[in-house]
Design a protein around this motif. Structure first.
Motif, PDB file in Angstrom:
ATOM      1  N   THR A  18       0.844  -1.198  -0.174  1.00 46.35           N
ATOM      2  CA  THR A  18      -0.160   0.084  -0.090  1.00 46.35           C
ATOM      3  C   THR A  18       0.904   1.136  -0.168  1.00 46.35           C
ATOM      4  OG1 THR A  18      -1.632  -1.268   1.113  1.00 46.35           O
ATOM      5  CG2 THR A  18      -1.879   1.188   1.352  1.00 46.35           C
ATOM      6  N   LEU A  19       0.661   2.278  -1.030  1.00 47.21           N
ATOM      7  CA  LEU A  19       1.437   3.256  -1.187  1.00 47.21           C
ATOM      8  C   LEU A  19       0.795   4.537  -1.025  1.00 47.21           C
ATOM      9  CD1 LEU A  19       4.351   4.205  -1.714  1.00 47.21           C
ATOM     10  CD2 LEU A  19       3.752   4.403  -3.833  1.00 47.21           C
ATOM     11  N   ILE A  20       0.722   5.298  -0.093  1.00 47.62           N
ATOM     12  CA  ILE A  20       0.125   6.649   0.248  1.00 47.62           C
ATOM     13  C   ILE A  20       1.050   7.762   0.090  1.00 47.62           C
ATOM     14  CG2 ILE A  20      -1.160   7.883   1.739  1.00 47.62           C
ATOM     15  CD1 ILE A  20      -2.030   5.124   3.127  1.00 47.62           C
ATOM     16  N   ALA A  21       0.721   8.641  -0.675  1.00 46.06           N
ATOM     17  CA  ALA A  21       1.338  10.035  -1.170  1.00 46.06           C
ATOM     18  C   ALA A  21       0.953  11.219  -0.215  1.00 46.06           C
ATOM     19  CB  ALA A  21       0.959  10.546  -2.578  1.00 46.06           C
ATOM     20  N   ILE A  22       1.864  11.893   0.343  1.00 47.26           N
ATOM     21  CA  ILE A  22       1.432  12.780   1.504  1.00 47.26           C
ATOM     22  C   ILE A  22       2.025  14.101   1.016  1.00 47.26           C
ATOM     23  CG2 ILE A  22       1.771  13.309   3.956  1.00 47.26           C
ATOM     24  CD1 ILE A  22       1.820  10.563   4.524  1.00 47.26           C
ATOM     25  N   HIS A  23       1.101  15.013   1.018  1.00 50.64           N
ATOM     26  CA  HIS A  23       1.574  16.658   0.588  1.00 50.64           C
ATOM     27  C   HIS A  23       1.362  17.376   2.103  1.00 50.64           C
ATOM     28  CE1 HIS A  23       1.190  16.194  -3.818  1.00 50.64           C
ATOM     29  NE2 HIS A  23       0.517  15.212  -3.469  1.00 50.64           N
ATOM     30  N   CYS A  24       2.695  17.802   2.582  1.00 47.35           N
ATOM     31  CA  CYS A  24       2.564  18.616   3.475  1.00 47.35           C
ATOM     32  C   CYS A  24       3.866  19.596   3.605  1.00 47.35           C
ATOM     33  CB  CYS A  24       2.406  18.033   4.795  1.00 47.35           C
ATOM     34  SG  CYS A  24       3.849  16.914   5.250  1.00 47.35           S
ATOM     35  N   SER A  25       3.788  20.606   4.428  1.00 45.32           N
ATOM     36  CA  SER A  25       5.226  21.531   4.273  1.00 45.32           C
ATOM     37  C   SER A  25       5.876  21.178   5.760  1.00 45.32           C
ATOM     38  CB  SER A  25       4.682  22.974   4.481  1.00 45.32           C
ATOM     39  OG  SER A  25       3.903  23.112   5.341  1.00 45.32           O
ATOM     40  N   LEU A  26       5.513  20.396   6.457  1.00 45.55           N
ATOM     41  CA  LEU A  26       6.436  19.724   7.592  1.00 45.55           C
ATOM     42  C   LEU A  26       7.612  19.011   7.464  1.00 45.55           C
ATOM     43  CD1 LEU A  26       3.400  18.052   9.581  1.00 45.55           C
ATOM     44  CD2 LEU A  26       4.349  20.258   9.874  1.00 45.55           C
ATOM     45  N   GLU A  27       8.644  19.130   8.448  1.00 47.38           N
ATOM     46  CA  GLU A  27       9.989  18.700   8.186  1.00 47.38           C
ATOM     47  C   GLU A  27       9.374  17.115   8.603  1.00 47.38           C
ATOM     48  OE1 GLU A  27      12.881  19.787   7.966  1.00 47.38           O
ATOM     49  OE2 GLU A  27      12.121  21.696   7.379  1.00 47.38           O
ATOM     50  N   ASP A  28      10.416  16.382   8.359  1.00 49.32           N
ATOM     51  CA  ASP A  28      10.115  14.921   8.087  1.00 49.32           C
ATOM     52  C   ASP A  28      10.185  14.185   9.439  1.00 49.32           C
ATOM     53  OD1 ASP A  28      12.995  15.227   8.886  1.00 49.32           O
ATOM     54  OD2 ASP A  28      13.802  14.122   7.268  1.00 49.32           O
ATOM     55  N   TYR A  29      10.862  14.721  10.403  1.00 50.60           N
ATOM     56  CA  TYR A  29      10.747  14.267  11.817  1.00 50.60           C
ATOM     57  C   TYR A  29       9.326  14.603  12.585  1.00 50.60           C
ATOM     58  CZ  TYR A  29      12.101  19.079  13.114  1.00 50.60           C
ATOM     59  OH  TYR A  29      12.376  20.369  13.261  1.00 50.60           O
ATOM     60  N   ARG A  30       9.106  15.878  12.071  1.00 50.33           N
ATOM     61  CA  ARG A  30       7.543  16.017  12.552  1.00 50.33           C
ATOM     62  C   ARG A  30       6.580  15.558  12.040  1.00 50.33           C
ATOM     63  NH1 ARG A  30       7.409  21.449  15.179  1.00 50.33           N
ATOM     64  NH2 ARG A  30       9.410  22.385  15.079  1.00 50.33           N
ATOM     65  N   LEU A  31       6.475  15.353  10.742  1.00 55.42           N
ATOM     66  CA  LEU A  31       5.452  14.253  10.165  1.00 55.42           C
ATOM     67  C   LEU A  31       5.550  12.838  10.720  1.00 55.42           C
ATOM     68  CD1 LEU A  31       3.327  13.935   8.030  1.00 55.42           C
ATOM     69  CD2 LEU A  31       5.067  13.113   6.263  1.00 55.42           C
ATOM     70  N   ALA A  32       6.808  12.328  10.898  1.00 50.96           N
ATOM     71  CA  ALA A  32       6.969  11.091  11.716  1.00 50.96           C
ATOM     72  C   ALA A  32       6.063  10.968  13.130  1.00 50.96           C
ATOM     73  CB  ALA A  32       8.224  10.515  11.897  1.00 50.96           C
ATOM     74  N   TYR A  33       6.452  11.948  13.545  1.00 46.28           N
ATOM     75  CA  TYR A  33       5.711  12.136  15.074  1.00 46.28           C
ATOM     76  C   TYR A  33       4.287  12.236  14.977  1.00 46.28           C
ATOM     77  CZ  TYR A  33       4.296  14.615  19.620  1.00 46.28           C
ATOM     78  OH  TYR A  33       3.669  14.636  20.670  1.00 46.28           O
ATOM     79  N   LEU A  34       3.836  12.995  14.133  1.00 46.44           N
ATOM     80  CA  LEU A  34       2.399  13.251  13.917  1.00 46.44           C
ATOM     81  C   LEU A  34       1.690  11.933  13.375  1.00 46.44           C
ATOM     82  CD1 LEU A  34       0.393  15.607  13.693  1.00 46.44           C
ATOM     83  CD2 LEU A  34       0.421  15.924  11.173  1.00 46.44           C
ATOM     84  N   LEU A  35       2.325  11.247  12.526  1.00 52.79           N
ATOM     85  CA  LEU A  35       1.711   9.836  12.105  1.00 52.79           C
ATOM     86  C   LEU A  35       1.743   8.879  13.492  1.00 52.79           C
ATOM     87  CD1 LEU A  35       3.133   9.514   8.539  1.00 52.79           C
ATOM     88  CD2 LEU A  35       0.879  10.379   8.978  1.00 52.79           C
ATOM     89  N   ASN A  36       2.894   8.918  14.019  1.00 53.18           N
ATOM     90  CA  ASN A  36       2.962   8.096  15.207  1.00 53.18           C
ATOM     91  C   ASN A  36       1.783   8.176  16.167  1.00 53.18           C
ATOM     92  OD1 ASN A  36       5.260   6.941  14.284  1.00 53.18           O
ATOM     93  ND2 ASN A  36       6.752   7.912  15.571  1.00 53.18           N
ATOM     94  N   LYS A  37       1.576   9.656  16.499  1.00 57.82           N
ATOM     95  CA  LYS A  37       0.490  10.076  17.435  1.00 57.82           C
ATOM     96  C   LYS A  37      -0.843   9.645  16.892  1.00 57.82           C
ATOM     97  CE  LYS A  37      -1.133  14.263  18.427  1.00 57.82           C
ATOM     98  NZ  LYS A  37      -0.785  15.520  18.485  1.00 57.82           N
TER      99      LYS A  37
END
Length: 161
Positions: A18-37
């Protein structure tokens, strides 16, 4: 003498994911934290980034191995910005080198995508829809959608091991 021909078409079938494309202006570590949460996962940055073309482009990657379901989740950046030195044209009065920023893409046919979330298992339609809804509930993410990985020209770049 008989000729034996081996047909290996079935052996090297693509592994479904499964491949999901994500568009956002966040830094990579912030996006990882957001997805984890939001997704209740535990993405962690790999000790080494993905390296393509002999250090000319590196891509940040975060991974989580779900031991219960035996699934690997990977969040990878689609862009890599490198600075290269270029010399001025011959015959000029001053020979100086200037830095030029060069951008390369992990999946060049999707240049507008900032990150890809790859799940090494195909999800059911309802699971995928719920996952996308959870990702899109965050105000920091502009949009997210599924991509058919088998239709990509550069799908080999999605092999991370």
């Amino acid at each position: 003498m008989a000729i034996h021909k081996l047909i290996l078409d079935d052996v090297f079938d693509e592994v479904p994911c499964t491949l999901i494309a994500i568009h956002c202006s966040l830094e990579d570590y912030r996006l990882a934290y957001l997805l984890n949460k939001n997704l209740k996962i535990s993405l962690k940055r790999r000790s080494k980034d993905l390296d393509y073309f002999n250090d000319k482009s590196t891509y940040a990657i975060f991974e989580w191995e779900d031991c219960k379901q035996l699934i690997t989740w990977s969040l990878v950046s689609n862009t890599s910005k490198n600075k290269i030195l270029s010399e001025t044209a011959m015959g000029s009065l001053f020979e100086t080198a200037e830095q030029i920023s060069q951008t390369s893409y992990l999946i060049p046919e999707n240049k507008s995508v900032n990150y890809f979330l790859k799940i090494d298992s195909p999800l059911e339609f309802t699971e995928e829809k719920q996952l996308l809804k959870t990702i899109l509930d965050s105000s920091q993410i502009t949009t997210a959608y599924s991509i058919d990985a088998s239709q990509l020209k550069s799908k080999d770049n999605l092999i991370f091991n």
